[in-house]
Design a protein around this motif. Structure first.
Motif: not given
Length: 322
Positions: A70-79
């Motif tokens: 979850p923390a990684m998803i919040a930092r890495l760009p979507s798409g």
């Protein structure tokens, strides 16, 4: 379902391979590149190594990923366009593409033939995700082909898991990381997602590269079956024994093959004598401290870094924003 694109840049050059290997074997301290450990048999043996109790690198990385997703998803760009370096069977990236809402996937490995099957399987899992395979030996340099048609406005996530960076010396790591920084492009949010094995007790490190079952020894020894095929040499694995030792000055585990007795190895047009006890240096595995690797990333041009570890703090996953 989208069909994966394939681009073959690497072309096997038997003469160049033989020259590289024989130069190393003829050096005062004989050596070989670790990339030659990974023929078909070597890759299978390495998969077995990752299951051994002594070798916990893969498990520690998986723990860090699972715990901090979850923390990684919040930092890495979507798409983003995920560029998977040394993709192999694509399994690690395959477990993340959906969670991280990737917009494209590019698998880079030395053999597109191997990637075809892996990408075909992954494409069925993500039928609408554009995918490409690039056959490239990036150990001596990384430059992505224009034929990929990468969108300069799409963020890029360069994915380099498994602590493969440990095979490079610190100076080589810096050169390579600077290339990765360039490959991140200029789209906002782009960066490098990389795994790093951390420094730990030397006895544990030596055991991880010299397990009780002898799987790592077999992995190391079979290198010379591969070299015999590539250069026509007459190495006998029975004449060699596997050694693993931690070099505290260099902060690395070294793998060597040691001559059990005096021997002479021959190949077309040449030969090399080895004294009893003389070694051939086959691989380095550098181990890092978190502050040191973060400093290296910033020296390579990355603007900011963040990291996550497994609970025992034996492995770190870094996000370095370009």
């Amino acid at each position: 379902m989208t069909t994966p694109q394939f681009i073959q840049l690497y072309q096997h050059n038997a003469a160049a391979v033989a020259q590289e290997l024989l130069q190393g074997l003829s050096a005062p301290q004989a050596f070989t590149s670790p990339k030659y450990l990974y023929d078909a048999l070597g890759s299978r043996l390495f998969e077995a190594i990752t299951e051994l109790p002594e070798y916990d690198v893969t498990r520690n990385e998986a723990q860090a990923m699972a715990l901090h997703t979850p923390a990684m998803i919040a930092r890495l760009p979507s798409g983003a366009c995920w560029i998977d370096l040394g993709a192999g069977n694509c399994e690690k990236a395959g477990r993340l593409l959906g969670a991280f809402s990737a917009g494209r996937y590019v698998a880079v490995d030395i053999s597109v033939d191997f990637l075809r099957h892996a990408l075909s399987c992954l494409q069925r899992q993500y039928p609408d995700l554009p995918m490409a395979g690039v056959g490239l030996d990036f150990s001596s340099g990384l430059s992505l082909p224009p034929a990929l048609g990468l969108d300069p406005a799409q963020p890029r996530v360069l994915f380099y898991p498994g602590s493969s960076i440990g095979n490079f010396t610190p100076n080589e790591s810096l050169v390579f990381l600077r290339q990765l920084h360039t490959c991140c492009g200029t789209a906002p949010g782009s960066g490098l997602f990389i795994g790093v094995d951390l420094l730990k007790d030397p006895a544990e490190l030596e055991a991880a590269y010299d397990d009780a079952l002898g799987v790592t020894a077999a992995f190391d020894l079979k290198l010379f079956l591969h070299i015999n095929r590539l250069v026509g040499s007459d190495f006998s694995v029975r004449d060699l024994q596997h050694l693993s030792r931690f070099n505290p000055v260099q902060s690395r585990v070294e793998m060597h093959l040691q001559a059990r007795q005096t021997l002479t190895v021959r190949w077309p047009g040449g030969e090399r004598a080895f004294a009893a006890g003389e070694t051939i240096h086959t691989e380095n595995a550098y181990k890092w401290r978190v502050p040191d690797f973060g400093a290296l990333l910033r020296q390579a041009g990355f603007a900011s870094t963040e990291f996550w570890t497994n609970p025992a703090e034996r492995f770190a996953v870094f996000w370095a924003q370009a």
